[in-house]
Design an enzyme around this catalytic site. Structure first.
Site, PDB file in Angstrom:
ATOM      1  N   CYS A  85       0.847  -1.199   0.000  1.00 52.61           N
ATOM      2  CA  CYS A  85       0.000   0.000   0.000  1.00 52.61           C
ATOM      3  C   CYS A  85       0.882   1.248   0.000  1.00 52.61           C
ATOM      4  O   CYS A  85       1.859   1.326   0.742  1.00 52.61           O
ATOM      5  CB  CYS A  85      -0.900  -0.002   1.232  1.00 52.61           C
ATOM      6  SG  CYS A  85      -1.896   1.482   1.397  1.00 52.61           S
ATOM      7  N   CYS A 163      -7.136  -0.608   7.810  1.00 50.43           N
ATOM      8  CA  CYS A 163      -6.312   0.598   7.720  1.00 50.43           C
ATOM      9  C   CYS A 163      -6.153   1.164   9.126  1.00 50.43           C
ATOM     10  O   CYS A 163      -7.000   1.910   9.601  1.00 50.43           O
ATOM     11  CB  CYS A 163      -6.926   1.642   6.777  1.00 50.43           C
ATOM     12  SG  CYS A 163      -5.851   3.094   6.608  1.00 50.43           S
ATOM     13  N   PHE A 295      -5.779  32.282   3.573  1.00 49.52           N
ATOM     14  CA  PHE A 295      -6.024  30.866   3.261  1.00 49.52           C
ATOM     15  C   PHE A 295      -6.825  30.280   4.442  1.00 49.52           C
ATOM     16  O   PHE A 295      -6.447  29.265   5.039  1.00 49.52           O
ATOM     17  CB  PHE A 295      -4.725  30.090   3.045  1.00 49.52           C
ATOM     18  CG  PHE A 295      -3.799  30.691   2.013  1.00 49.52           C
ATOM     19  CD1 PHE A 295      -3.922  30.340   0.670  1.00 49.52           C
ATOM     20  CD2 PHE A 295      -2.812  31.597   2.369  1.00 49.52           C
ATOM     21  CE1 PHE A 295      -3.064  30.882  -0.288  1.00 49.52           C
ATOM     22  CE2 PHE A 295      -1.954  32.150   1.425  1.00 49.52           C
ATOM     23  CZ  PHE A 295      -2.081  31.781   0.090  1.00 49.52           C
ATOM     24  N   GLU A 315      -9.947  33.934   1.685  1.00 50.66           N
ATOM     25  CA  GLU A 315      -9.932  32.557   1.202  1.00 50.66           C
ATOM     26  C   GLU A 315     -10.419  32.554  -0.250  1.00 50.66           C
ATOM     27  O   GLU A 315     -11.252  33.369  -0.632  1.00 50.66           O
ATOM     28  CB  GLU A 315     -10.856  31.733   2.128  1.00 50.66           C
ATOM     29  CG  GLU A 315     -11.370  30.405   1.625  1.00 50.66           C
ATOM     30  CD  GLU A 315     -10.278  29.364   1.378  1.00 50.66           C
ATOM     31  OE1 GLU A 315      -9.378  29.211   2.201  1.00 50.66           O
ATOM     32  OE2 GLU A 315     -10.345  28.726   0.304  1.00 50.66           O
ATOM     33  N   CYS A 388       1.937  22.603   5.310  1.00 51.02           N
ATOM     34  CA  CYS A 388       1.988  21.138   5.170  1.00 51.02           C
ATOM     35  C   CYS A 388       3.167  20.747   4.291  1.00 51.02           C
ATOM     36  O   CYS A 388       3.247  19.610   3.837  1.00 51.02           O
ATOM     37  CB  CYS A 388       0.674  20.627   4.568  1.00 51.02           C
ATOM     38  SG  CYS A 388       0.265  21.392   2.998  1.00 51.02           S
TER      39      CYS A 388
HETATM   40  C1  LIG Z   1      -4.169  24.016   3.830  1.00 50.56           C
HETATM   41  S1  LIG Z   1      -5.784  24.653   3.568  1.00 50.56           S
HETATM   42  C2  LIG Z   1      -5.978  25.560   5.072  1.00 50.56           C
HETATM   43  C3  LIG Z   1      -7.373  25.952   5.406  1.00 50.56           C
HETATM   44  C4  LIG Z   1      -7.589  26.450   6.840  1.00 50.56           C
HETATM   45  N1  LIG Z   1      -6.574  27.378   7.258  1.00 50.56           N
HETATM   46  C5  LIG Z   1      -7.691  25.281   7.790  1.00 50.56           C
HETATM   47  O1  LIG Z   1      -6.721  25.017   8.507  1.00 50.56           O
HETATM   48  O2  LIG Z   1      -8.726  24.628   7.821  1.00 50.56           O
HETATM   49  C6  LIG Z   1      -5.449  25.858   2.341  1.00 50.56           C
HETATM   50  C7  LIG Z   1      -6.612  26.736   1.988  1.00 50.56           C
HETATM   51  O3  LIG Z   1      -6.168  27.642   0.986  1.00 50.56           O
HETATM   52  C8  LIG Z   1      -7.190  27.831   0.031  1.00 50.56           C
HETATM   53  N2  LIG Z   1      -6.519  28.294  -1.201  1.00 50.56           N
HETATM   54  C9  LIG Z   1      -5.802  27.548  -2.064  1.00 50.56           C
HETATM   55  N3  LIG Z   1      -5.282  28.316  -3.041  1.00 50.56           N
HETATM   56  C10 LIG Z   1      -5.693  29.575  -2.772  1.00 50.56           C
HETATM   57  C11 LIG Z   1      -5.473  30.835  -3.404  1.00 50.56           C
HETATM   58  N4  LIG Z   1      -4.715  30.928  -4.517  1.00 50.56           N
HETATM   59  N5  LIG Z   1      -6.034  31.935  -2.873  1.00 50.56           N
HETATM   60  C12 LIG Z   1      -6.774  31.847  -1.754  1.00 50.56           C
HETATM   61  N6  LIG Z   1      -7.016  30.697  -1.097  1.00 50.56           N
HETATM   62  C13 LIG Z   1      -6.482  29.579  -1.595  1.00 50.56           C
HETATM   63  C14 LIG Z   1      -7.871  26.494  -0.060  1.00 50.56           C
HETATM   64  O4  LIG Z   1      -9.189  26.631  -0.547  1.00 50.56           O
HETATM   65  C15 LIG Z   1      -7.807  26.019   1.394  1.00 50.56           C
HETATM   66  O5  LIG Z   1      -8.956  26.414   2.092  1.00 50.56           O
END
Ligand SMILES: C[S@@+](CC[C@H](N)C(=O)[O-])C[C@H]1O[C@@H](n2cnc3c(N)ncnc32)[C@H](O)[C@@H]1O
Length: 431
Positions: A85, A163, A295, A315, A388
């Site tokens: 896996c 899993c 974000f 966002e 991440c």
């Molecule tokens: C890693 S997630 C984090 C979300 C939030 N902070 C959480 O912890 O639940 C990244 C976020 O960035 C948003 N995102 C991705 N690309 C983006 C962009 N170019 N402009 C604005 N937001 C974006 C995604 O929709 C997502 O909600």
């Protein structure tokens, strides 16, 4: 074409396969053993540093045929699918050494950007059996359906009988999902299955290749009831999710604020990981009165700040932002504003940033380079990055440090147990 001879068909280069003995030098960033043969690196999945192994070498990788001298850190992998896996790379490594490996991924990424002096805390771990979201692939194979992660370095799906990474409420769904997919999948069709869970129960999302007919929709609703799901949705390709059953909320709260994320919405991978990240973010923002959450998703971190600060959440995804705004409204948080904006092409500018005394950014794996360039020129006293991907975080951190910020603390967080993925929170301040 008459008279012109065809160019000779190119034969694919033959890769020589040979049996050799190797000593493993280190674990690479993908959690794979690395040895050197004739001065070149060779990747050996399943091998640990210091081990003497016999292996079948083909090109730049080798497959273990026998572990001649095992590492003292080698343990029996708890899952019967380990090795085939692709979901896990490190179940064979003792827990303490495994956590050190994960923390070192963060230290090494920072070192490569010349930030090796930054204080990196002990890693906050999530135990096995706590993962609350996963994406599986499914495919019809004759009379049955295979359902699981892709195989290691392969497009084949590994049919999972267990899993141990997942919350039991999700792992226990696998047999019933297989039966459901037999009804939904045509001849040679496939589907993607997105699972999530909260205190209120499980969510199943099905990405299908055709719109379900009425009979199938009925089966979906019955399935949700029989499995006591909180929610079940489906979609075809990239279209918006369609709810097939909304039986109750996932029961999620960010801080004390109840939030109802959209179908298939982003969620931190474990509750323990989210708690560790949130605690670090809240502490890093102590005393801030006007905060930007960039974000923001559905407000995992911004809403957790509660009434501590005025919050501007930015966002790109309308559904996530809508869920955040609705949660803030229901909770009577009049000091929360939201803005839908693509932060890659339209990052917040220096003039817009100056009204905040703390800015949080939590981008996808690609990082937030465009935003970091503007933050680096700003006067915002505190910047907090959640990531991440240590490599893109370190790149963005370098930009901030070159702009005069000090990287004061870094907390690595492990939410993807036994995988090579690691997350982190970093706090930057202007001296
Ligand atoms: C890693 S997630 C984090 C979300 C939030 N902070 C959480 O912890 O639940 C990244 C976020 O960035 C948003 N995102 C991705 N690309 C983006 C962009 N170019 N402009 C604005 N937001 C974006 C995604 O929709 C997502 O909600």
């Amino acid at each position: 074409m008459r008279g012109r001879s065809r160019p000779p068909a190119r034969r694919p280069a033959r890769i020589e396969v040979r049996e050799i003995e190797l000593t493993i030098d280190k674990l690479g960033s993908e959690g794979v053993g690395v040895a050197r043969v004739d001065g070149k690196p060779v990747l050996v999945p399943g091998a640990l540093p210091g081990e003497r192994i016999r292996a079948r070498l083909a090109g730049g990788s080798a497959e273990i045929t026998e572990v001649l001298e095992p590492s003292p850190d080698r343990v029996a992998p708890p899952c019967r699918h380990f090795g085939t896996c692709g979901g896990c790379a490190l179940q064979h490594l003792g827990w303490r050494t495994y956590l050190d490996f994960k923390r070192d991924l963060v230290v090494e990424a920072l070192r490569r950007q010349g930030l090796g002096e930054a204080p990196v805390a002990a890693i906050a771990s999530s135990p096995p059996g706590t993962r609350r979201r996963a994406v599986f692939e499914a495919k019809r194979a004759g009379g049955t359906v295979v359902l699981g992660f892709h195989g290691r370095a392969s497009h084949q799906i590994v049919d999972l009988g267990e899993c141990p990474v997942l919350l039991p409420v999700l792992a226990d769904l696998l047999p019933a999902l297989r039966d459901l997919l037999k009804i939904l999948l045509p001849g040679a069709g496939g589907a993607t299955v997105q699972l999530a869970a909260g205190p209120g129960g499980a969510e199943v999302g099905l990405v299908l290749s055709a719109i379900p007919d009425l009979g199938q929709l009925e089966r979906l609703a019955l399935f949700a009831e029989a499995q006591d799901l909180a929610r079940l949705w489906w979609r075809v390709g990239d279209t918006a999710p369609v709810p097939a059953a909304q039986r109750r909320s996932l029961g999620l709260r960010f801080g004390t604020v109840p939030v109802d994320p959209p179908s298939g919405g982003f969620l931190q991978a474990t509750a323990a990981g989210e708690a560790a990240l949130t605690a670090a973010v809240v502490e890093a923002m102590t005393g801030a009165e006007r905060v930007a959450d960039l974000f923001a998703g559905c407000g995992t971190f911004g809403l957790a700040l509660g009434a501590r600060a005025e919050l501007h959440a930015v966002e790109g995804d309308a559904a996530a932002l809508g869920a955040l705004a609705a949660a803030a409204r229901r909770a009577g948080l009049g000091f929360v504003t939201t803005e839908r904006r693509d932060l890659e092409s339209r990052p917040l500018l220096v003039t817009e940033l100056k009204r905040f005394d703390a800015v949080l950014f939590d981008p996808p794996r690609a990082g937030a380079k465009a935003q970091a360039l503007h933050l680096a020129q700003s006067t915002v006293p505190v910047v907090v990055g959640v990531s991440c991907n240590p490599a893109t975080f370190a790149r963005d951190a370098r930009i901030l440090v070159d702009g005069g910020y000090r990287l004061e603390s870094v907390l690595p967080v492990d939410q993807f147990v036994w995988s090579p993925h690691v997350e982190l929170v970093g706090r930057f301040a202007r001296p």
